[in-house]
Design a protein around this motif. Structure first.
Motif, PDB file in Angstrom:
ATOM      1  N   ALA A  96       0.831  -1.201   0.000  1.00  0.00           N
ATOM      2  CA  ALA A  96       0.000   0.000   0.000  1.00  0.00           C
ATOM      3  C   ALA A  96       0.867   1.253   0.000  1.00  0.00           C
ATOM      4  O   ALA A  96       1.923   1.281   0.630  1.00  0.00           O
ATOM      5  N   PHE A  97       0.422   2.261  -0.687  1.00  0.00           N
ATOM      6  CA  PHE A  97       1.142   3.526  -0.702  1.00  0.00           C
ATOM      7  C   PHE A  97       0.838   4.319   0.557  1.00  0.00           C
ATOM      8  O   PHE A  97      -0.282   4.301   1.040  1.00  0.00           O
ATOM      9  N   GLY A  98       1.846   4.999   1.064  1.00  0.00           N
ATOM     10  CA  GLY A  98       1.643   5.845   2.231  1.00  0.00           C
ATOM     11  C   GLY A  98       1.425   5.063   3.506  1.00  0.00           C
ATOM     12  O   GLY A  98       0.732   5.516   4.422  1.00  0.00           O
ATOM     13  N   LEU A  99       2.032   3.889   3.594  1.00  0.00           N
ATOM     14  CA  LEU A  99       1.857   3.023   4.764  1.00  0.00           C
ATOM     15  C   LEU A  99       2.335   3.709   6.044  1.00  0.00           C
ATOM     16  O   LEU A  99       3.374   4.361   6.055  1.00  0.00           O
ATOM     17  N   THR A 100       1.582   3.534   7.113  1.00  0.00           N
ATOM     18  CA  THR A 100       1.983   4.082   8.417  1.00  0.00           C
ATOM     19  C   THR A 100       1.891   2.978   9.468  1.00  0.00           C
ATOM     20  O   THR A 100       1.414   1.880   9.191  1.00  0.00           O
ATOM     21  N   ASP A 101       2.306   3.309  10.697  1.00  0.00           N
ATOM     22  CA  ASP A 101       2.246   2.353  11.810  1.00  0.00           C
ATOM     23  C   ASP A 101       0.824   1.984  12.199  1.00  0.00           C
ATOM     24  O   ASP A 101       0.603   0.989  12.871  1.00  0.00           O
ATOM     25  N   THR A 102      -0.130   2.812  11.812  1.00  0.00           N
ATOM     26  CA  THR A 102      -1.515   2.525  12.206  1.00  0.00           C
ATOM     27  C   THR A 102      -2.392   2.312  10.976  1.00  0.00           C
ATOM     28  O   THR A 102      -3.583   2.600  10.991  1.00  0.00           O
ATOM     29  N   SER A 103      -1.780   1.778   9.927  1.00  0.00           N
ATOM     30  CA  SER A 103      -2.508   1.483   8.691  1.00  0.00           C
ATOM     31  C   SER A 103      -3.229   0.147   8.794  1.00  0.00           C
ATOM     32  O   SER A 103      -2.694  -0.817   9.337  1.00  0.00           O
ATOM     33  N   ARG A 104      -4.424   0.094   8.246  1.00  0.00           N
ATOM     34  CA  ARG A 104      -5.160  -1.172   8.106  1.00  0.00           C
ATOM     35  C   ARG A 104      -5.898  -1.154   6.776  1.00  0.00           C
ATOM     36  O   ARG A 104      -6.081  -0.102   6.178  1.00  0.00           O
ATOM     37  N   LEU A 105      -6.329  -2.342   6.367  1.00  0.00           N
ATOM     38  CA  LEU A 105      -7.218  -2.414   5.209  1.00  0.00           C
ATOM     39  C   LEU A 105      -8.643  -2.218   5.722  1.00  0.00           C
ATOM     40  O   LEU A 105      -9.113  -2.970   6.586  1.00  0.00           O
ATOM     41  N   GLY A 106      -9.298  -1.219   5.161  1.00  0.00           N
ATOM     42  CA  GLY A 106     -10.639  -0.875   5.647  1.00  0.00           C
ATOM     43  C   GLY A 106     -11.628  -2.029   5.570  1.00  0.00           C
ATOM     44  O   GLY A 106     -12.527  -2.154   6.400  1.00  0.00           O
ATOM     45  N   CYS A 107     -11.439  -2.896   4.579  1.00  0.00           N
ATOM     46  CA  CYS A 107     -12.381  -4.005   4.424  1.00  0.00           C
ATOM     47  C   CYS A 107     -12.240  -5.031   5.540  1.00  0.00           C
ATOM     48  O   CYS A 107     -13.113  -5.878   5.718  1.00  0.00           O
ATOM     49  N   GLN A 108     -11.131  -4.960   6.289  1.00  0.00           N
ATOM     50  CA  GLN A 108     -10.886  -5.945   7.347  1.00  0.00           C
ATOM     51  C   GLN A 108     -11.186  -5.413   8.742  1.00  0.00           C
ATOM     52  O   GLN A 108     -11.069  -6.137   9.721  1.00  0.00           O
ATOM     53  N   VAL A 109     -11.550  -4.142   8.822  1.00  0.00           N
ATOM     54  CA  VAL A 109     -11.793  -3.546  10.137  1.00  0.00           C
ATOM     55  C   VAL A 109     -13.284  -3.482  10.413  1.00  0.00           C
ATOM     56  O   VAL A 109     -14.023  -2.738   9.769  1.00  0.00           O
ATOM     57  N   LYS A 110     -13.715  -4.275  11.361  1.00  0.00           N
ATOM     58  CA  LYS A 110     -15.134  -4.312  11.739  1.00  0.00           C
ATOM     59  C   LYS A 110     -15.372  -3.408  12.948  1.00  0.00           C
ATOM     60  O   LYS A 110     -14.597  -3.415  13.902  1.00  0.00           O
ATOM     61  N   ILE A 111     -16.431  -2.655  12.851  1.00  0.00           N
ATOM     62  CA  ILE A 111     -16.757  -1.709  13.920  1.00  0.00           C
ATOM     63  C   ILE A 111     -17.254  -2.436  15.170  1.00  0.00           C
ATOM     64  O   ILE A 111     -18.075  -3.344  15.091  1.00  0.00           O
ATOM     65  N   THR A 112     -16.715  -2.027  16.307  1.00  0.00           N
ATOM     66  CA  THR A 112     -17.249  -2.458  17.597  1.00  0.00           C
ATOM     67  C   THR A 112     -17.546  -1.194  18.398  1.00  0.00           C
ATOM     68  O   THR A 112     -17.080  -0.108  18.045  1.00  0.00           O
ATOM     69  N   ARG A 113     -18.284  -1.371  19.486  1.00  0.00           N
ATOM     70  CA  ARG A 113     -18.683  -0.214  20.290  1.00  0.00           C
ATOM     71  C   ARG A 113     -17.470   0.544  20.829  1.00  0.00           C
ATOM     72  O   ARG A 113     -17.469   1.771  20.915  1.00  0.00           O
ATOM     73  N   GLU A 114     -16.439  -0.193  21.179  1.00  0.00           N
ATOM     74  CA  GLU A 114     -15.276   0.479  21.773  1.00  0.00           C
ATOM     75  C   GLU A 114     -14.497   1.326  20.753  1.00  0.00           C
ATOM     76  O   GLU A 114     -13.653   2.126  21.132  1.00  0.00           O
TER      77      GLU A 114
END
Ligand code: FES
Length: 139
Positions: A96-114
């Motif tokens: 991925a371009f512009g990778l950072t220490d807190t980068s994730r793939l949005g399709c893999q991040v599921k929302i939780t209440r926290e």
């Protein structure tokens, strides 16, 4: 109907606020972005040409961890709450371009209440990275 009270903020690659949306538990960031007309895809395009070549069929991946165009940068305090990325996600993030220490793939991040109050920032695609043919590195 009462809302979920779970807020997600989107910022563009310059850090300007784009949108704050109310989200449901279990939704992933890619779907949320689609739903709210936030363009995650296209960040890998340079002068209309796809930089991921064969790997990338924009719009065709749809969350199957095959393109990395859904790359987002998360607020660190929320990033730390997430389960570790799977190997296939890490492999894609490496490209991925512009990778950072807190980068994730949005399709893999599921929302939780926290995750309420999390910010997803769109990465910047910098010209030098692919002109030089270098991959971004983890720090
Ligand atoms: Fe392709 Fe997330 S949508 S990796």
């Amino acid at each position: 109907a009462p809302g979920t009270g779970i807020k997600l903020h989107f910022k563009d690659s310059k850090g300007s606020h784009l949108k704050t949306v109310e989200v449901n538990e279990g939704d992933d960031i890619l779907s949320i972005a689609h739903e709210h007309d936030i363009d995650l895809e296209g960040k890998h395009l340079f002068e209309g040409r796809c930089q991921l070549a064969d790997l990338c069929d924009p719009g065709a991946c749809e969350g199957s961890v095959a393109c990395s165009t859904c790359h987002v940068i998360l607020s660190p305090e929320h990033y730390d709450l997430l389960p570790e990325p799977e190997d296939d996600e890490n492999d894609m993030l490496d490209m991925a371009f512009g990778l950072t220490d807190t980068s994730r793939l949005g399709c893999q991040v599921k929302i939780t209440r926290e995750l309420d109050g999390m910010t997803a920032t769109l990465p910047s695609a910098t010209r030098n990275m692919f002109v030089d043919g270098k991959k971004p590195t983890h720090h």
